[in-house]
Design a protein around this motif. Structure first.
Motif, PDB file in Angstrom:
ATOM      1  N   TRP A 155       0.851  -1.217   0.000  1.00 39.77           N
ATOM      2  CA  TRP A 155       0.000   0.000   0.000  1.00 39.77           C
ATOM      3  C   TRP A 155       0.876   1.252   0.000  1.00 39.77           C
ATOM      4  N   TRP A 156       1.894   1.264   0.850  1.00 39.34           N
ATOM      5  CA  TRP A 156       2.797   2.419   0.889  1.00 39.34           C
ATOM      6  C   TRP A 156       3.581   2.556  -0.424  1.00 39.34           C
ATOM      7  N   LYS A 157       3.948   1.420  -1.015  1.00 41.47           N
ATOM      8  CA  LYS A 157       4.627   1.445  -2.312  1.00 41.47           C
ATOM      9  C   LYS A 157       3.759   2.119  -3.370  1.00 41.47           C
ATOM     10  N   ASN A 158       2.496   1.771  -3.365  1.00 47.29           N
ATOM     11  CA  ASN A 158       1.562   2.389  -4.317  1.00 47.29           C
ATOM     12  C   ASN A 158       1.393   3.880  -4.036  1.00 47.29           C
ATOM     13  N   MET A 159       1.428   4.238  -2.768  1.00 53.43           N
ATOM     14  CA  MET A 159       1.261   5.650  -2.398  1.00 53.43           C
ATOM     15  C   MET A 159       2.424   6.511  -2.886  1.00 53.43           C
ATOM     16  N   GLN A 160       3.564   5.873  -3.115  1.00 53.17           N
ATOM     17  CA  GLN A 160       4.726   6.638  -3.598  1.00 53.17           C
ATOM     18  C   GLN A 160       4.566   7.061  -5.052  1.00 53.17           C
ATOM     19  N   GLN A 161       3.765   6.353  -5.815  1.00 55.88           N
ATOM     20  CA  GLN A 161       3.756   6.513  -7.271  1.00 55.88           C
ATOM     21  C   GLN A 161       3.280   7.894  -7.721  1.00 55.88           C
ATOM     22  N   ALA A 162       2.187   8.388  -7.130  1.00 57.76           N
ATOM     23  CA  ALA A 162       1.663   9.691  -7.553  1.00 57.76           C
ATOM     24  C   ALA A 162       2.673  10.814  -7.342  1.00 57.76           C
ATOM     25  N   PRO A 163       3.223  11.007  -6.118  1.00 57.74           N
ATOM     26  CA  PRO A 163       4.224  12.073  -5.962  1.00 57.74           C
ATOM     27  C   PRO A 163       5.501  11.817  -6.749  1.00 57.74           C
ATOM     28  N   LEU A 164       5.871  10.536  -6.930  1.00 59.87           N
ATOM     29  CA  LEU A 164       7.087  10.218  -7.664  1.00 59.87           C
ATOM     30  C   LEU A 164       6.962  10.612  -9.135  1.00 59.87           C
ATOM     31  N   PHE A 165       5.835  10.277  -9.751  1.00 64.08           N
ATOM     32  CA  PHE A 165       5.629  10.634 -11.156  1.00 64.08           C
ATOM     33  C   PHE A 165       5.417  12.137 -11.326  1.00 64.08           C
ATOM     34  N   LEU A 166       4.652  12.737 -10.418  1.00 62.34           N
ATOM     35  CA  LEU A 166       4.382  14.178 -10.527  1.00 62.34           C
ATOM     36  C   LEU A 166       5.624  15.011 -10.268  1.00 62.34           C
ATOM     37  N   SER A 167       6.577  14.488  -9.498  1.00 63.27           N
ATOM     38  CA  SER A 167       7.788  15.256  -9.206  1.00 63.27           C
ATOM     39  C   SER A 167       8.582  15.540 -10.481  1.00 63.27           C
ATOM     40  N   ALA A 168       8.622  14.574 -11.400  1.00 64.08           N
ATOM     41  CA  ALA A 168       9.317  14.819 -12.677  1.00 64.08           C
ATOM     42  C   ALA A 168       8.589  15.888 -13.490  1.00 64.08           C
ATOM     43  N   LEU A 169       7.246  15.824 -13.488  1.00 65.12           N
ATOM     44  CA  LEU A 169       6.472  16.816 -14.235  1.00 65.12           C
ATOM     45  C   LEU A 169       6.658  18.207 -13.660  1.00 65.12           C
ATOM     46  N   PHE A 170       6.668  18.316 -12.322  1.00 62.21           N
ATOM     47  CA  PHE A 170       6.807  19.641 -11.707  1.00 62.21           C
ATOM     48  C   PHE A 170       8.257  20.120 -11.703  1.00 62.21           C
ATOM     49  N   THR A 171       9.201  19.212 -11.867  1.00 64.44           N
ATOM     50  CA  THR A 171      10.574  19.649 -12.112  1.00 64.44           C
ATOM     51  C   THR A 171      10.636  20.387 -13.446  1.00 64.44           C
ATOM     52  N   TYR A 172       9.973  19.820 -14.447  1.00 65.48           N
ATOM     53  CA  TYR A 172       9.856  20.500 -15.750  1.00 65.48           C
ATOM     54  C   TYR A 172       9.160  21.853 -15.594  1.00 65.48           C
ATOM     55  N   ALA A 173       8.084  21.893 -14.786  1.00 67.87           N
ATOM     56  CA  ALA A 173       7.324  23.134 -14.609  1.00 67.87           C
ATOM     57  C   ALA A 173       8.178  24.212 -13.955  1.00 67.87           C
ATOM     58  N   VAL A 174       8.969  23.820 -12.933  1.00 67.13           N
ATOM     59  CA  VAL A 174       9.834  24.783 -12.248  1.00 67.13           C
ATOM     60  C   VAL A 174      10.840  25.388 -13.222  1.00 67.13           C
ATOM     61  N   VAL A 175      11.496  24.533 -13.998  1.00 64.73           N
ATOM     62  CA  VAL A 175      12.512  25.016 -14.934  1.00 64.73           C
ATOM     63  C   VAL A 175      11.889  25.842 -16.056  1.00 64.73           C
TER      64      VAL A 175
END
Length: 524
Positions: A65-85
């Protein structure tokens, strides 16, 4: 390894640190170049928490369950890294929120499929648990579909690194060191995606630590050191509310900054849609204005004017300003558009008042004299000066009033303009006295021209009202010369004497004056 015993607490410390930076930077969320960084920090904090939860859970189901919970912030972090830059290097990108919403759709689908994988097994072909250095976590074997989603997500991180790397070449030297620090920090989580498998580092949660250098570097660059950002909020607000259009280009001639006024001005000048300028090549504008383009291509400063004729005539001043003082072509340029229309209208009004007679629309005496004096007599032709005087003008004023007299002057002027607008210079040189200067073959041609006008006016009536009308006649005096050294005063003196003879000989007639006598000859 004794340090590994505190590993879950290191994760929690990383979460607290990321959460602190996210909360403290939240107040700057409306600042250009900083709008999305606080979200990235909170996402990294969630990755740390979910990873710690996975490690500290004792059952397989809880860990999963915790492994699955990591997926949303993990995937979105790459997208928002792009957004920041993207927002940092190009703060005028107004459509970025819409793009992020669209780019998030595959990520949302990915997370949904992961949480429901136990029903369809589209994302994971195998799920198990492994222990590395005393740390237990979930291991998965992704399917091709899952790997496609991962590749999609990592593209944002790669693009962000490339975008920031390219922008380093256009940064002023004062900001280069800190921009490079941001670039180096961002490089860590992106490169780690490829290096961790090669180095065979399989420690659960290690990926979360790779984001720490990126967010710490960004926090230090964009929040702690206020001088490191080239786009503070106050400057952006001033820029966006300026009436002048401002365009910033890089050394490759791409537009990297443009305010709303500039997009409107460029649309009026070129007709190209407002939404297409950011990131486009400034050649779209320069190709239509070769003089400006020549200076721009050599990176030389200058002042220019562009007149747009459309529904309304607009004049824009264009200033080219180099962003660096070194003599090099590898630098960006600042282009400022200023609306000079009101200034030009005021200048035209001043010129009009200085040269045109208000009542009749003809040149006034002073400007008429200058125009005639500047004429150069062509070979084989001569210069004729005609003086017109409306006969019995005082009687018109006394009989019908001054308004009728003004109407007579205006109508007479219109007749002169109608006849001589394209073949001579016409002006009002006195109260009811007018003058026309034109080129003629000889005295006879000038005399015939004047006689034709006198005949035309003899048949012309001015209608004052349904009961009254005025028959206008004019006396005309002519002077003619083929000598280029004759002055306006010489011509005018002979034409005035000829006009005087016309008036004293019964009016409504044309008299040709003598050849103008030069003043120098008279003095001799």
């Amino acid at each position: 390894m004794p340090w590994i015993q505190g590993y879950p607490y290191y994760l929690l410390m990383g979460s607290v640190l990321s959460l602190y930076m996210g909360i403290s930077s939240y107040r700057h969320r409306k600042s250009a170049g900083r709008r999305y960084l606080w979200i990235l920090m909170l996402l990294v904090s969630l990755i740390f928490i979910a990873t710690a939860g996975e490690i500290m859970s004792s059952s397989f189901q809880a860990k999963l369950w915790w492994k699955n919970m990591q997926q949303a912030p993990l995937f979105l972090s790459a997208l928002f890294t792009y957004a920041v830059v993207k927002e940092y290097v190009s703060p005028s990108e107004e459509r970025l929120p819409v793009k992020l919403a669209i780019f998030s759709i595959p990520i949302a689908l990915d997370v949904l499929l992961i949480f429901t994988d136990t029903y369809h097994h589209l994302m994971r072909s195998e799920v198990g648990m492994a222990t590395v250095a005393g740390v237990s976590g979930i291991t998965v074997k992704p399917t091709l579909l899952s790997m496609a989603f991962i590749a999609y997500d990592q593209l944002f991180g790669l693009y962000a690194v490339c975008l920031l790397g390219v922008s380093l070449m256009n940064r002023p030297r004062a900001f280069l060191r800190r921009a490079f620090l941001l670039f180096a920090g961002l490089l860590v989580p992106v490169v780690s995606v490829f290096l961790l498998p090669l180095l065979k580092i399989t420690l659960t949660g290690f990926t979360a630590f790779t984001y720490l250098p990126a967010i710490i570097a960004a926090y230090l660059c964009l929040f702690i050191d206020s001088k490191s950002t080239i786009y503070p909020l106050t400057k952006i607000k001033i820029l966006e509310h300026m009436k002048d259009g401002v365009v910033l280009t890089d050394r490759n001639d791409s537009i990297i900054g443009i305010n709303e006024a500039a997009t409107s001005i460029l649309f009026e000048i070129t007709g190209i849609s407002n939404e297409t300028w950011m990131g486009k090549n400034i050649d779209l504008f320069m190709r239509h204005h070769k003089d400006i383009g020549a200076h721009y291509s050599q990176r030389t400063e200058g002042q220019f004017e562009i007149v747009c004729t459309g529904i309304r005539e607009v004049c824009y001043g264009v200033s080219l300003i180099a962003t660096e003082h070194q003599a090099t072509e590898n630098k960006g340029m600042l282009i400022v558009f200023s609306d000079h229309s009101e200034k030009k209208r005021y200048e035209r009004e001043l010129v009009y008042q200085a040269t045109i007679d208000d009542l009749t629309g003809l040149y006034n005496r002073r400007h008429f004299m200058q125009m005639v004096q500047n004429q150069t007599i062509p070979d084989g032709l001569g210069l004729a000066l005609l003086l017109f005087d409306i006969d019995d003008f005082k009687l018109i004023n006394d009989t019908y009033g001054h308004l009728a007299g003004d109407q007579a002057l205006v109508d007479f002027s219109n007749k002169i303009l109608q006849v001589y607008q394209n073949k001579g210079i016409a002006g009002r040189v006195g109260g009811e006295e007018f003058a026309v200067c034109f080129f003629a073959e000889d005295k006879r041609a000038a005399l015939m021209e004047a006689e034709d006008f006198r005949t035309t006016m003899s048949d012309y009536k001015i209608i004052l009202n349904e009961h009254d009308s005025i028959q206008l006649t004019a006396s005309i005096g002519i002077s003619f010369t083929e000598r280029r050294e004759v002055t306006f005063e010489d011509l005018y003196r002979e034409a005035d004497e000829a006009l005087y003879r016309s008036k004293n000989s019964g009016k409504n007639r044309v008299t040709l004056g003598r050849e103008p006598i030069l003043r120098e000859a008279m003095k001799g």
